[in-house]
Design a protein around this motif. Structure first.
Motif: not given
Length: 163
Positions: A25-38
């Protein structure tokens, strides 16, 4: 007829299952903050939520979530990762989700569960299948400390429970 005690044989696996699920869950949310939303997009969202120092907070939260999630999945520095993730969830709970009440979509429900899961890992350690456990076994082997080696191999002992 004798009773078989599966509790001691399996209890070290409970934290492992929890660690893998919560880590994903946290990998997905951290990834999202870095690479989807920036980081800039995440900072903009944080600013809208009233998070102080939005740009710095976005970078810290994204790093803690992605790095902490990977740490939980591998079982490396589990307690440190759980501590950092607990701090992030506590701030999210108090600063963002509490005003919306308990239930999703905006309430504390999900964040509260993630906080509890991380606090549990902080207390219990990583469980059986973890790099922390393997490192502990190697240190015990190298030091010749039979008590630490026995503790690391004991089927009923949550690995990572020692000092």
């Amino acid at each position: 007829m004798s009773e078989i005690d599966l509790t001691s044989a399996w209890q070290g696996w409970g934290p492992t299952v929890l660690r893998l699920a919560v880590g994903a869950v946290f990998v997905a949310h951290g990834w999202q903050k870095f690479f989807d939303f920036g980081i800039e997009g995440t900072a903009g969202a944080f600013e809208g939520m009233g998070i102080p120092f939005a740009s710095a907070s976005a970078l810290v939260v994204a790093t803690v979530e992605l790095g902490g999630g990977l740490a939980l999945i591998t079982g490396l520095l589990t307690r440190l990762a759980a501590l950092g993730l607990s701090a992030v969830m506590l701030v999210a709970l108090l600063q963002v989700h509490l005003p919306a009440g308990f239930f999703l979509p905006d309430g504390i429900e999900f964040v509260f569960v993630l906080l509890g899961a991380n606090l549990s890992l902080l207390v219990t350690g990583p469980g059986r299948l973890a790099l922390d456990s393997r490192i502990r076994e190697l240190v015990a082997d190298a030091s010749g400390d039979e008590s630490r080696k026995a503790e690391a191999e004991a089927p009923g002992t949550p690995v990572g429970s020692g000092p």
